[in-house]
Write an enzyme that holds these catalytic residues in place. Structure first.
Site, PDB file in Angstrom:
ATOM      1  N   ASP A   1      12.211 -34.977  -3.311  1.00  0.00           N
ATOM      2  CA  ASP A   1      12.439 -33.941  -2.298  1.00  0.00           C
ATOM      3  C   ASP A   1      12.443 -32.556  -2.951  1.00  0.00           C
ATOM      4  OD1 ASP A   1      14.948 -33.290   0.313  1.00  0.00           O
ATOM      5  OD2 ASP A   1      12.780 -32.926   0.212  1.00  0.00           O
TER       6      ASP A   1
ATOM      7  N   LYS B   1      11.731 -28.919  -3.429  1.00  0.00           N
ATOM      8  CA  LYS B   1      11.385 -27.778  -2.574  1.00  0.00           C
ATOM      9  C   LYS B   1      12.330 -26.640  -2.942  1.00  0.00           C
ATOM     10  CE  LYS B   1      14.227 -29.751   1.137  1.00  0.00           C
ATOM     11  NZ  LYS B   1      14.255 -30.264   2.526  1.00  0.00           N
TER      12      LYS B   1
ATOM     13  N   ASN C   1      16.077 -26.779  -2.664  1.00  0.00           N
ATOM     14  CA  ASN C   1      16.830 -27.658  -3.579  1.00  0.00           C
ATOM     15  C   ASN C   1      16.807 -27.167  -5.007  1.00  0.00           C
ATOM     16  OD1 ASN C   1      17.644 -29.380  -1.584  1.00  0.00           O
ATOM     17  ND2 ASN C   1      15.943 -30.803  -1.849  1.00  0.00           N
TER      18      ASN C   1
END
Ligand SMILES: [NH3+]CCCOc1cc(-c2cn[nH]c2)ccc1C(=O)Nc1ccccc1
Length: 315
Positions: free
Chosen positions: A134, A136, A139
């Site tokens: 995840d 991105k 994050n």
């Protein structure tokens, strides 16, 4: 009797304002009383977590196995009747996402500094057998020295047979997800992370996304980018664009590897707790992610910041 979920937490931390929230968790700023260090506390309610509970357990197990200067450190885990508290490294600079928006887009030199740190973090995470899945800008948090720290390992995977094994779960954010992942095919976690880093680099340099969510599906139906032709993390470490202005490839090994015991921190702990250095070393080496782990790791962080390796004596 009303169960006070915060009783244990408040023994060790002073709680301040909420600094972030995402989905099923809220994040509060706090201060570790013994060391005086600021921390971020991710607070989750077990009842509302529902089937997100395994995701939290996955994140906790993963973060216990990751210790790197570009990965947000986990210091302490407290689980009560209704809550799970994760005490994490504090990053006052907020999300890289907001930083890019505020600057519209980054110049190449600044994007390169950040991207080298992202490659360093992902190379380390992969070397430990995990795929993040995840990646991105939301994050990636910015610490007080303008360095990036990777967060949210809730969707990470540690395939039993190693990273070469295929994964099936379609997850992550569509705009950053690799074609093979969107197409529901078996995919390799590390190859999917590389795709996400491509989208991330585009976002750093352009300030917007190459494919936003709605037409990303249309795109994948048309082109299938072969993951076997994609660059690997190994080749990314010394890619020409990343080397510009630098003499060396991206260093990805951890500056303070897991399990490292620092003599000065043990000394301060043993004096404070009136224990022998050996018994203090044995206790810290259990890595229970309790108050002992938190105090040791925060002392080590103080030392890395050039602060005195001292605990607060109650005045
Ligand atoms: N998108 C990030 C929002 C703020 O979230 C965090 C902030 C810090 C933080 C802030 N300062 N220092 C560390 C540490 C961890 C998180 C986090 O893991 N958030 C989250 C991820 C997935 C689901 C729900 C929440």
């Amino acid at each position: 009797m009303a169960v006070d979920d915060y009783e244990e937490l408040l023994k060790y931390y002073d709680l301040y304002e909420t600094i972030g929230a995402g989905g099923f968790a809220k994040v509060k700023l706090a201060r570790h009383i013994l060391t005086g260090e600021k921390v971020a506390i991710k607070i989750m309610d077990k009842a509302t977590l529902g089937d997100d509970l395994p995701r939290v357990k996955m994140e906790i197990e993963a973060m216990k196995n990751l210790s790197h200067h570009h990965v947000c450190h986990l210091y302490h885990v407290i689980e009560t009747a209704n809550k799970i508290f994760m005490i994490l490294e504090y990053c006052p600079g907020g999300e890289l996402f907001d930083y890019i928006i505020a600057k519209d887009r980054l110049m190449e030199d600044e994007a390169r500094v950040f991207f080298r740190q992202i490659v360093s973090a992902v190379a380390y995470v992969h070397s430990r057998g995990y795929a993040h899945r995840d990646l991105k800008p939301e994050n990636l948090l910015i610490d007080e020295d303008q360095n990036l720290k990777l967060i949210d390992f809730g969707l990470c995977a540690k395939p039993k047979g190693g990273l070469e094994y295929h994964l099936m779960t379609c997850c992550g954010s569509p705009a950053y997800a690799a074609p093979e992942l969107i197409q529901g095919k078996a995919y390799i976690g590390s190859e999917a992370d590389i795709w996400s880093m491509g989208v991330l680099m585009y976002a750093l340099l352009c300030g917007y996304l190459p494919f936003d969510d709605d037409n990303v599906m249309l795109l994948y139906r048309k082109i299938m980018v072969d993951p076997k032709k994609r660059i690997t993390i190994k080749h990314l470490l010394n890619h020409q664009w990343l080397l510009q202005g630098y003499k060396c490839p991206v260093e990805w090994q951890s500056k303070y590897p897991l399990g490292y015991i620092d003599e000065d921190c043990i000394t301060e702990l043993s004096v404070f707790h009136k224990q022998s250095k050996q018994s203090m070393t044995n206790l810290v080496s259990e890595w229970n992610y309790d108050q002992t782990t938190a105090t040791y790791l925060l002392l080590q962080s103080k030392k890395a910041q050039g602060k005195p390796v001292r605990l607060m004596r109650s005045s």
